[in-house]
Write a protein that holds these residues in place. Structure first.
Motif, short mmCIF file in Angstrom:
data_model
loop_
_atom_site.label_atom_id
_atom_site.label_comp_id
_atom_site.label_asym_id
_atom_site.label_seq_id
_atom_site.Cartn_x
_atom_site.Cartn_y
_atom_site.Cartn_z
N SER A 1 -51.31 -138.32 29.45
CA SER A 1 -51.67 -137.57 29.19
C SER A 1 -51.58 -136.77 27.98
O SER A 1 -50.10 -136.77 27.58
CB SER A 1 -50.97 -136.61 30.59
N GLY A 2 -51.73 -135.62 27.20
CA GLY A 2 -51.75 -134.84 26.66
C GLY A 2 -52.25 -135.66 25.26
O GLY A 2 -52.86 -137.16 25.48
N ARG A 3 -50.80 -136.06 24.10
CA ARG A 3 -50.71 -136.06 23.24
C ARG A 3 -50.57 -137.74 23.74
O ARG A 3 -51.26 -139.28 22.77
CB ARG A 3 -50.07 -135.81 22.05
N ALA A 4 -50.32 -138.39 24.38
CA ALA A 4 -49.59 -139.86 24.95
C ALA A 4 -50.89 -140.35 25.47
O ALA A 4 -50.97 -141.58 25.20
CB ALA A 4 -49.07 -139.46 25.83
N ARG A 5 -52.32 -139.52 25.31
CA ARG A 5 -53.19 -140.69 25.86
C ARG A 5 -53.79 -141.13 24.87
O ARG A 5 -54.32 -142.18 24.95
CB ARG A 5 -54.13 -139.17 26.38
N ASP A 6 -54.04 -140.42 22.99
CA ASP A 6 -54.89 -141.20 22.77
C ASP A 6 -53.58 -142.47 21.71
O ASP A 6 -52.38 -142.24 22.26
CB ASP A 6 -55.52 -140.37 20.94
N VAL A 7 -53.85 -143.55 21.73
CA VAL A 7 -53.20 -144.48 21.33
C VAL A 7 -53.68 -145.09 19.54
O VAL A 7 -52.47 -144.54 18.61
CB VAL A 7 -53.83 -145.93 21.60
N MET A 8 -54.55 -145.05 19.00
CA MET A 8 -55.16 -145.58 17.63
C MET A 8 -57.16 -145.12 17.11
O MET A 8 -57.25 -145.02 18.66
CB MET A 8 -54.80 -146.53 17.22
N ALA A 9 -57.54 -145.49 16.37
CA ALA A 9 -59.04 -145.65 16.25
C ALA A 9 -59.61 -146.35 15.62
O ALA A 9 -58.62 -146.76 14.24
CB ALA A 9 -59.54 -143.70 16.32
N PHE A 10 -60.33 -146.97 15.16
CA PHE A 10 -61.32 -147.88 14.86
C PHE A 10 -62.51 -147.46 13.62
O PHE A 10 -63.37 -146.62 14.54
CB PHE A 10 -61.71 -149.13 15.36
N ARG A 11 -62.35 -146.86 12.94
CA ARG A 11 -63.71 -145.86 11.79
C ARG A 11 -64.43 -147.29 11.11
O ARG A 11 -64.12 -148.06 10.22
CB ARG A 11 -63.35 -145.31 10.69
N VAL A 12 -65.32 -147.57 11.37
CA VAL A 12 -66.74 -148.23 11.57
C VAL A 12 -67.11 -148.34 10.26
O VAL A 12 -68.12 -146.81 9.57
CB VAL A 12 -67.69 -149.09 12.86
N VAL B 1 -61.11 -160.02 22.35
CA VAL B 1 -62.01 -159.42 21.12
C VAL B 1 -62.65 -158.52 21.02
O VAL B 1 -63.32 -158.22 22.21
CB VAL B 1 -63.03 -161.07 20.79
N VAL B 2 -63.23 -157.18 19.98
CA VAL B 2 -64.07 -155.95 20.35
C VAL B 2 -65.10 -156.35 19.20
O VAL B 2 -64.58 -156.55 18.25
CB VAL B 2 -62.95 -155.27 19.90
N ASP B 3 -66.63 -155.76 19.99
CA ASP B 3 -67.09 -156.54 19.13
C ASP B 3 -67.76 -155.14 18.22
O ASP B 3 -68.66 -154.13 19.01
CB ASP B 3 -68.38 -156.95 19.37
N PHE B 4 -67.55 -154.42 17.13
CA PHE B 4 -68.21 -153.34 16.68
C PHE B 4 -69.51 -152.96 15.96
O PHE B 4 -70.02 -152.17 15.63
CB PHE B 4 -67.11 -153.13 15.39
N SER B 5 -69.94 -154.81 16.01
CA SER B 5 -72.05 -154.63 15.67
C SER B 5 -72.56 -153.51 15.95
O SER B 5 -73.72 -153.33 15.43
CB SER B 5 -72.01 -156.06 15.83
N GLY B 6 -72.39 -153.10 17.42
CA GLY B 6 -73.47 -151.87 17.82
C GLY B 6 -72.99 -150.67 17.99
O GLY B 6 -73.85 -149.84 18.53
N VAL B 7 -72.57 -150.02 16.87
CA VAL B 7 -71.33 -149.42 17.07
C VAL B 7 -71.63 -148.75 15.28
O VAL B 7 -71.74 -149.19 14.35
CB VAL B 7 -69.80 -148.60 16.69
N PRO B 8 -72.28 -146.97 15.28
CA PRO B 8 -73.24 -147.26 13.70
C PRO B 8 -72.50 -146.39 13.43
O PRO B 8 -70.57 -146.41 13.39
CB PRO B 8 -73.32 -145.33 14.60
N VAL B 9 -72.44 -147.04 11.74
CA VAL B 9 -71.25 -146.63 10.87
C VAL B 9 -70.99 -145.52 9.75
O VAL B 9 -71.84 -144.77 10.55
CB VAL B 9 -72.09 -147.40 9.33
N GLY B 10 -69.32 -145.07 10.20
CA GLY B 10 -69.15 -143.40 10.59
C GLY B 10 -68.75 -142.77 11.35
O GLY B 10 -68.28 -142.10 11.11
N SER B 11 -69.03 -143.62 12.52
CA SER B 11 -68.48 -143.16 13.57
C SER B 11 -67.11 -143.65 13.52
O SER B 11 -66.85 -144.79 13.54
CB SER B 11 -69.37 -143.84 15.54
N LEU B 12 -66.48 -143.43 14.69
CA LEU B 12 -64.80 -143.63 15.73
C LEU B 12 -65.10 -144.12 16.94
O LEU B 12 -65.42 -143.69 17.86
CB LEU B 12 -64.23 -142.23 15.32
N VAL B 13 -64.76 -145.02 17.06
CA VAL B 13 -64.43 -145.97 18.48
C VAL B 13 -62.81 -145.52 18.71
O VAL B 13 -61.61 -146.53 17.70
CB VAL B 13 -64.22 -147.30 18.68
N ARG B 14 -62.19 -144.93 19.33
CA ARG B 14 -60.80 -144.65 20.08
C ARG B 14 -60.14 -145.84 21.27
O ARG B 14 -60.93 -145.69 21.88
CB ARG B 14 -60.80 -142.92 20.58
#
Length: 529
Positions: free
Chosen positions: A369-380, A349-362
């Motif tokens: 390494s390189g491109r394989a470091r990123d997996v996905m993102a959540f935009r609040v 469970v991840v709580d996004f309630s403390g993340v400002p609206v409009g920002s990204l959680v990666r």
């Protein structure tokens, strides 16, 4: 592989013996003391790749049953070739369940039986295994229990005899269709189904033959965990793409019909340079400023991940682990990073309630390494009310097996070795042979297994879940909590697990879930009598 009777002295000496076994039994492990983050080699895509966090996260469709009569649900799935737009503007040919990658999700209730009729319209034989399922042997997806495609009814031309001509006198081969029956009398959890054909599991999964299956029950529903659109199944897998958009895989036989194996540089495992989540490259998902339940599956052939959720300002969000491979933990565990090996599942469970609206959680992979470091993102995207909760007690039905319950101890070494004059991956010095009996256990017996590895090996047991007792003679790590069916060993590492062989009699498997390793011999038979 060695078997011993269980004595009191043996019980008390297990932990120290594991450390000794790791130190003295693996000459190659000493050279691997730095514990590299990967086992395998990475393919490079030849097509331009999209920037991260542009493609929306797909949510696999939930399959509807064709019948719900007689206290059971019946489904039909066609395995067929299809093409999909995985990379924007590019069509990729795939092998699929119901024309999609991932395949459709099956949702079921604990104790309500399910039968899935699979129809094979692919150009090769197939086998379906429900990973993590407590399944009778006839429906477990043994690697030689082939479903032959129409017009190709000679099993001998499709490796029913296995690698290097090995014959399996117990193979059950069907033509075109097969019914797989799953009682699902087990704890609620995320399972997954995938191809398990002998010698060709790795390329079949790579081409798209994987899907998710969720088991639910009333007790879990009543906990108040995030649900509905705030419960996200996430199948993570890496792939590589050719210039024309096709998936690249270094198979010795691109038809996947006769000659198994991969080219020399990829014998330790095949890694891709594109990270897909639910079949999309580095996707983004809009979320409310609220709690979300992430049901994470590592469906990669060989890539390991260490996941962290990082905000725009560099903060790491808590990952509150509530479940493992075989269902809910007893109590939640709060952590900042989550290691996950091929075939493992974690429920967080991840709580996004403390993340400002409009920002990204990666969601990032600290082992990449390189491109394989990123997996996905959540935009609040918005503020929202949230009546979900994470209770302090999640479950009370975890098995409490004790060392003194075990009737025997077994030792297994998972190591590279020579097989039929070439490179192989061996258990106890032997490559897989479907006609050989490796382990025989009595129904309802409790056993302790001690496993040691030369490189990364995610070790999977069919039919049963297990508890991790120790690593290298020391206490388990935090991510070992709960009931598991796959345990990740790092180079030179040893683990000790305990399980009860209940459920059903018959022939099952245990193996490494680095898919290239299992295709090159790292499987063994488990006979429950």
């Amino acid at each position: 592989m060695r078997e011993r009777g269980m004595t009191r002295r043996r019980v008390l000496g297990i932990g120290g013996a594991l450390g000794l076994m790791a130190a003295t039994g693996l000459s190659t492990a000493a050279a691997l003391a730095r514990r590299p983050s990967i086992t395998g080699a990475e393919l490079r895509s030849a097509v331009p790749l999209p920037p991260p966090f542009q493609v929306p996260l797909p949510i696999p469709s939930v399959l509807k049953p064709v019948s719900t009569t007689g206290g059971a649900d019946r489904y039909e799935i066609t395995q067929r070739e299809a093409s999909a737009e995985i990379l924007p503007g590019v069509k990729t040919p795939l092998w699929t369940y119901e024309g999609a990658f991932p395949g459709p999700t099956i949702e079921s209730r604990r104790g309500r039986p399910v039968t899935v009729t699979h129809r094979n319209e692919l150009p090769v034989p197939t086998v379906v295994h429900l990973h993590g399922g407590r399944t009778p042997a006839a429906s477990d997806g043994y690697p030689t229990d082939l479903v032959l495609p129409e017009g190709r009814h000679d099993a001998t031309t499709h490796t029913a005899h296995g690698m290097h001509g090995m014959h399996d006198p117990r193979a059950v081969v069907t033509k075109l269709t097969r019914d797989y029956s799953f009682p699902l009398d087990q704890r609620p959890t995320l399972l997954w189904y995938h191809d398990h054909r002998m010698d060709f599991t790795a390329p079949a999964i790579w081409r798209g033959l994987a899907g998710m299956h969720i088991v639910r029950d009333d007790a879990e529903d009543a906990l108040g965990l995030p649900a509905g659109p705030r419960e996200l199944p996430l199948m993570i897998a890496d792939r590589a793409f050719a210039a024309d958009g096709a998936l690249v895989y270094p198979a010795l036989d691109p038809t996947l019909r006769v000659r198994p194996g991969v080219r020399e540089p990829y014998l330790a495992g095949v890694l891709g340079d594109v990270i897909l989540v639910n079949g999309a490259p580095w996707p983004v998902h809009e979320v409310d400023a609220a709690r979300y339940r992430l049901r994470i599956l590592n469906a990669s052939n060989a890539r390991h991940y260490e996941l962290e959720a990082i905000t725009d300002d560099g903060r790491r969000l808590d990952l509150v682990q509530i479940g493992a491979d075989q269902g809910l933990l007893a109590t939640p565990v709060t952590r900042r990073s989550l290691p996950i090996a091929p075939a493992e599942r974690y429920d967080v469970v991840v709580d996004f309630s403390g993340v400002p609206v409009g920002s990204l959680v990666r969601l990032v992979n600290q082992l990449g390494s390189g491109r394989a470091r990123d997996v996905m993102a959540f935009r609040v995207a918005r503020k929202a009310t949230d009546d979900s909760r994470v209770p302090s007690t999640l479950s009370t039905d975890l098995p409490a097996w004790r060392r003194s319950d075990a009737v025997r101890v077994r030792d297994f070494a998972f190591r590279a070795g020579q097989m039929h004059g070439g490179h192989g991956w061996l258990i106890g010095g032997l490559p897989f042979d479907p006609a050989r009996s490796d382990v025989t256990a009595r129904l309802d017996d409790v056993e302790v297994w001690r496993v040691v590895a030369d490189v990364h090996h995610p070790v999977h047991l069919h039919l049963v879940g297990f508890r991790v007792l120790s690593r290298g003679g020391r206490p388990p790590l935090p991510h070992d909590a709960g009931l598991k069916d796959t345990v990740s060993l790092r180079p030179g590492e040893s683990v000790e697990i305990i399980t009860r062989f209940d459920g059903y009699r018959g022939r099952y498997l245990f193996h490494c879930h680095n898919a290239e390793h299992e295709d090159m011999g790292m499987m063994a038979n488990l006979e429950i009598i």
